[in-house]
Design a protein around this motif. Structure first.
Motif, PDB file in Angstrom:
ATOM      1  N   GLY A   1       0.803  -1.215   0.000  1.00 21.87           N
ATOM      2  CA  GLY A   1       0.000   0.000   0.000  1.00 21.87           C
ATOM      3  C   GLY A   1       0.836   1.265   0.000  1.00 21.87           C
ATOM      4  O   GLY A   1       2.065   1.208  -0.019  1.00 21.87           O
ATOM      5  N   THR A   2       0.157   2.401  -0.003  1.00 25.52           N
ATOM      6  CA  THR A   2       0.867   3.687  -0.077  1.00 25.52           C
ATOM      7  C   THR A   2       0.297   4.698   0.906  1.00 25.52           C
ATOM      8  O   THR A   2      -0.868   4.635   1.286  1.00 25.52           O
ATOM      9  N   VAL A   3       1.177   5.620   1.278  1.00 26.16           N
ATOM     10  CA  VAL A   3       0.776   6.780   2.079  1.00 26.16           C
ATOM     11  C   VAL A   3       1.206   8.015   1.301  1.00 26.16           C
ATOM     12  O   VAL A   3       2.390   8.188   1.012  1.00 26.16           O
ATOM     13  N   LEU A   4       0.227   8.840   0.928  1.00 28.31           N
ATOM     14  CA  LEU A   4       0.540  10.086   0.213  1.00 28.31           C
ATOM     15  C   LEU A   4       0.239  11.264   1.122  1.00 28.31           C
ATOM     16  O   LEU A   4      -0.827  11.326   1.733  1.00 28.31           O
ATOM     17  N   LEU A   5       1.198  12.183   1.203  1.00 26.12           N
ATOM     18  CA  LEU A   5       0.990  13.411   1.963  1.00 26.12           C
ATOM     19  C   LEU A   5       1.070  14.560   0.978  1.00 26.12           C
ATOM     20  O   LEU A   5       2.119  14.767   0.350  1.00 26.12           O
ATOM     21  N   ASP A   6      -0.038  15.254   0.808  1.00 28.87           N
ATOM     22  CA  ASP A   6      -0.108  16.324  -0.191  1.00 28.87           C
ATOM     23  C   ASP A   6       0.330  15.810  -1.563  1.00 28.87           C
ATOM     24  O   ASP A   6       1.047  16.486  -2.293  1.00 28.87           O
ATOM     25  N   GLY A   7      -0.040  14.577  -1.870  1.00 30.24           N
ATOM     26  CA  GLY A   7       0.280  13.987  -3.163  1.00 30.24           C
ATOM     27  C   GLY A   7       1.661  13.367  -3.260  1.00 30.24           C
ATOM     28  O   GLY A   7       1.980  12.694  -4.233  1.00 30.24           O
ATOM     29  N   LYS A   8       2.478  13.566  -2.242  1.00 32.50           N
ATOM     30  CA  LYS A   8       3.849  13.043  -2.280  1.00 32.50           C
ATOM     31  C   LYS A   8       3.887  11.678  -1.586  1.00 32.50           C
ATOM     32  O   LYS A   8       3.322  11.513  -0.499  1.00 32.50           O
ATOM     33  N   ASP A   9       4.544  10.735  -2.195  1.00 31.51           N
ATOM     34  CA  ASP A   9       4.611   9.386  -1.632  1.00 31.51           C
ATOM     35  C   ASP A   9       5.597   9.340  -0.457  1.00 31.51           C
ATOM     36  O   ASP A   9       6.796   9.526  -0.637  1.00 31.51           O
ATOM     37  N   ILE A  10       5.071   9.131   0.750  1.00 33.08           N
ATOM     38  CA  ILE A  10       5.938   9.078   1.938  1.00 33.08           C
ATOM     39  C   ILE A  10       5.947   7.680   2.558  1.00 33.08           C
ATOM     40  O   ILE A  10       6.358   7.497   3.697  1.00 33.08           O
ATOM     41  N   THR A  11       5.484   6.684   1.788  1.00 34.85           N
ATOM     42  CA  THR A  11       5.347   5.326   2.318  1.00 34.85           C
ATOM     43  C   THR A  11       6.642   4.818   2.937  1.00 34.85           C
ATOM     44  O   THR A  11       6.622   4.161   3.979  1.00 34.85           O
TER      45      THR A  11
END
Ligand SMILES: Nc1ncnc2c1ncn2[C@@H]1O[C@H](COP(=O)(O)OP(=O)(O)OP(=O)(O)O)[C@@H](O)[C@H]1O
Ligand SMILES: [Mg+2]
Length: 249
Positions: free
Chosen positions: A61-71
């Motif tokens: 899965g992924t974590v996006l913060l303000d569209g930026k991938d911070i996974t």
């Protein structure tokens, strides 16, 4: 149009390889919202937000913060990326003064910015200003949570992520903490909140998710979720039975 600040997609995470605790959870938080994550004990609420904050290994899965991938971002880089995480416990340095706790939290700011940032927090939390020389360990439970939140807010994060800020507090301080969160939200801060205190959290929240066995099973508008029969069922035994006149539940 709402703007998504935090976008968690199909997240799988856990403490040991092959033993996922978070099992395909997806949640979003829009700019300016308070989003609440509820769920029974052991559902994986803390694990979910710790994984988002880089503290629990993510296997899918992924974590996006303000569209930026911070996974894959390590935990110590999260503040700089704009995600401030306030753990449930051990969220202040008890032997240090209130002021020194705030100074340490200024870490990523330029040195000359720190005094103004600390004053900003004192303006927001007058209790902390009054006790700036006290050791953090001597604060009341509610004030300690205030300090923990101030330490997170001082760098103006894009999203503030909190694990059970009202846990272990007496009812009076629980109210103080929820009032504080509502005020912070009013000032424009985006908040993701895990809470056991479902009723109080739903009262200040915009939307909520119910997490069961590591996956969100239900999502809704916070103000109506409390009376939602699906939530009642998911929460069976976790909340007072419905007040039906004379009828069996
Ligand atoms: N550090 C850890 N190492 C191994 N397993 C863990 C660890 N922390 C939590 N777990 C396990 O992960 C599962 C979910 O725990 P978690 O703390 O995420 O749940 P929670 O929903 O936050 O519960 P609570 O409402 O009690 O805070 C539990 O089975 C727990 O035993
Ligand atoms: Mg927890």
């Amino acid at each position: 149009m709402s703007e998504t600040v935090l976008d968690v997609r199909d997240l799988e995470a856990g403490y040991e390889p092959g033993v996922p605790i978070v099992r395909g959870a997806s949640i979003t938080v829009d700019k300016g919202e308070i989003v609440v994550v509820l769920g029974p004990n052991g559902a994986g609420k803390s694990s979910l937000i710790k994984a988002v904050a880089g503290l629990v290994p993510i296997s899918r899965g992924t974590v996006l913060l303000d569209g930026k991938d911070i996974t894959a971002a390590p935990a110590h880089t999260m503040v700089r990326l704009g995600l401030a995480f306030v753990p449930q416990t051990e969220n202040v340095f008890p032997l240090m003064s209130v002021e020194d706790n705030l100074k340490v939290a200024c870490g990523i700011l330029e040195r000359r910015q720190a005094p103004a940032s600390i004053e900003e927090m004192y303006a927001m939390f007058p209790d902390l200003a009054r006790q700036k020389r006290s050791a953090a360990g001597n604060l009341s439970g509610g004030q300690r949570q205030m300090l923990a939140v101030a330490r997170a807010l001082i760098v103006h994060p894009k999203v503030l992520v909190l694990d059970e800020p009202s846990a272990g507090l007496s009812p009076k301080f629980v109210a103080v903490v929820f009032e504080m969160l509502a005020a912070i939200r009013k000032s424009g801060v985006t908040i993701l909140l895990v809470e056991q205190n479902a009723k109080a959290a739903l009262a200040i929240g915009d939307r909520a998710y119910v997490l069961v066995e590591g996956k969100e099973r239900h999502e809704g508008v916070a103000s109506t979720l409390w009376d939602d029969p699906v939530v009642a069922e998911l929460y069976l035994g976790q909340r007072p039975l419905k007040r039906e006149a004379g009828g069996a539940a």
